[in-house]
Scaffold this active site. Sequence first.
Site: not given
Length: 263
Positions: A52, A55, A71
């Site tokens: 996303k 990140n 992440d």
Amino acid sequence: YLVMQLVSGGELFDRIVEKGFYTERDASQLIHQILDAVKYLHDMGIVHRDLKPENLLYYSMDEDSKIMISDFGLSKIEGAGSVMSTACGTPGYVAPEVLAQKPYSKAVDCWSIGVISYILLCGYPPFYDENDAKLFEQILKAEYEFDSPYWDDISDSAKDFICHLMEKDPLKRYTCEQALQHPWICGDTALDKNIHESVSAQIKKNFAKSKWKQAFNATAVVRHMRRLQLGTSLEGPSQITPTIGLKLCHSENFLAPGTIFSI
């Protein structure tokens, strides 16, 4: 001791908003970097499962800084005979097959890249509803549109690229390798028209920092997901993390949370 890389360039959306000039070609180059990195991960048997915009970080403040994928708290290493079926990810970016509780593959990352590409070209998400059940219904049906006037100046090639990634059937969905061969990525079909004003206005409206950082109540999420029958899977008991969006995951075979992968 853990020695980690310092990433000081800030988040992707912040950089776009700060720009005075932003085009389809800029978005294409960003997605090219992401595809290169995720292809490498997939070749190594690693599925990120939570791609996303939040990140995606810039390595430095330099104008030509590379993008970093961060992440890996929900990532999974594919093993021989292993099956992924845990409902995990973030609402709005998760693939239909995950919500349908079907065994899924690395194709879920490609779906997420399609969602990110969509947002980079208009500034708002393809799926949105205040009610999570309605949001999941949209995703399960892969219902999205290229709304006017926001998409009027976007090329057909860009829309075609997104449609191949946000394909409901994971078997028909583009892989990273196929996406890298699309003319919008490797050719010259990405337009140079400045779309900064429209995109940045929508990003500020739809992705305010307060929304990005808003924590979900874990108990409420558990209760809601049980109602949607997404609380169990073949991988084992689901665990809820009260963090950005919805994260249901089994803790086995993950890379270290917070791991940053350099593109």
